[in-house]
Design a protein around this motif. Structure first.
Motif, short mmCIF file in Angstrom:
data_model
loop_
_atom_site.label_atom_id
_atom_site.label_comp_id
_atom_site.label_asym_id
_atom_site.label_seq_id
_atom_site.Cartn_x
_atom_site.Cartn_y
_atom_site.Cartn_z
N HIS A 1 21.14 3.93 -18.54
CA HIS A 1 20.85 2.85 -17.63
C HIS A 1 19.45 3.05 -17.28
N ILE A 2 18.66 4.19 -17.08
CA ILE A 2 17.28 4.26 -16.68
C ILE A 2 16.40 3.89 -17.79
N SER A 3 16.77 4.05 -18.92
CA SER A 3 15.70 3.49 -20.29
C SER A 3 16.19 1.97 -20.48
N VAL A 4 17.39 1.49 -20.25
CA VAL A 4 17.56 0.21 -20.38
C VAL A 4 17.19 -0.68 -19.54
N PHE A 5 17.13 -0.39 -17.89
CA PHE A 5 16.98 -0.87 -16.87
C PHE A 5 15.53 -0.74 -16.21
N TYR A 6 14.74 -0.02 -17.11
CA TYR A 6 13.40 0.55 -16.18
C TYR A 6 12.58 -0.79 -16.51
N PRO A 7 11.99 -1.29 -15.27
CA PRO A 7 11.15 -2.64 -15.10
C PRO A 7 9.80 -2.51 -15.96
#
Length: 110
Positions: A64-70
């Motif tokens: 989640h953090i790697s894919v959705f990091y802005p």
């Protein structure tokens, strides 16, 4: 204390709606299993499911953090705080897994 800290960090991580609903559902459902493990002190299944859930959320949190990091131009202060709390929760999960494993061993698990 493990449940309370991870609950608070998950709430802060979900404050900005930057992560999809699967982030919140995954973390809060594992915390619900953790409450079940606290309530039923003699159940090895509950503590094992909590440990397994914590280990799985480590993997899903990384995704989640790697894919959705802005990107940097969309990174506002509230998003930075939300991501920081999600990363802090992720960094604390191995420590929590170790403590839950010790509880598993104290309850008679092998």
């Amino acid at each position: 204390a493990i449940i309370l800290v991870h609950w608070l960090l998950t709430v802060w991580g979900c404050m900005n709606y930057m992560f999809p609903a699967s982030y919140a559902w995954g973390n809060f459902s594992v915390l619900a299993v953790g409450i079940w493990a606290i309530v039923q002190r003699d159940s090895l299944d509950a503590i094992m499911m909590f440990l397994t859930g914590l280990l799985l959320t480590v993997l899903t949190d990384i995704i989640h953090i790697s894919v959705f990091y802005p990107s940097n131009r969309y990174l506002t202060d509230d998003k930075r705080f939300s991501v920081g709390m999600a990363i802090f929760s992720l960094l604390l999960k191995p420590v929590s897994c170790y403590l839950v494993y010790r509880m598993y061993r104290e309850r008679g698990g092998e």
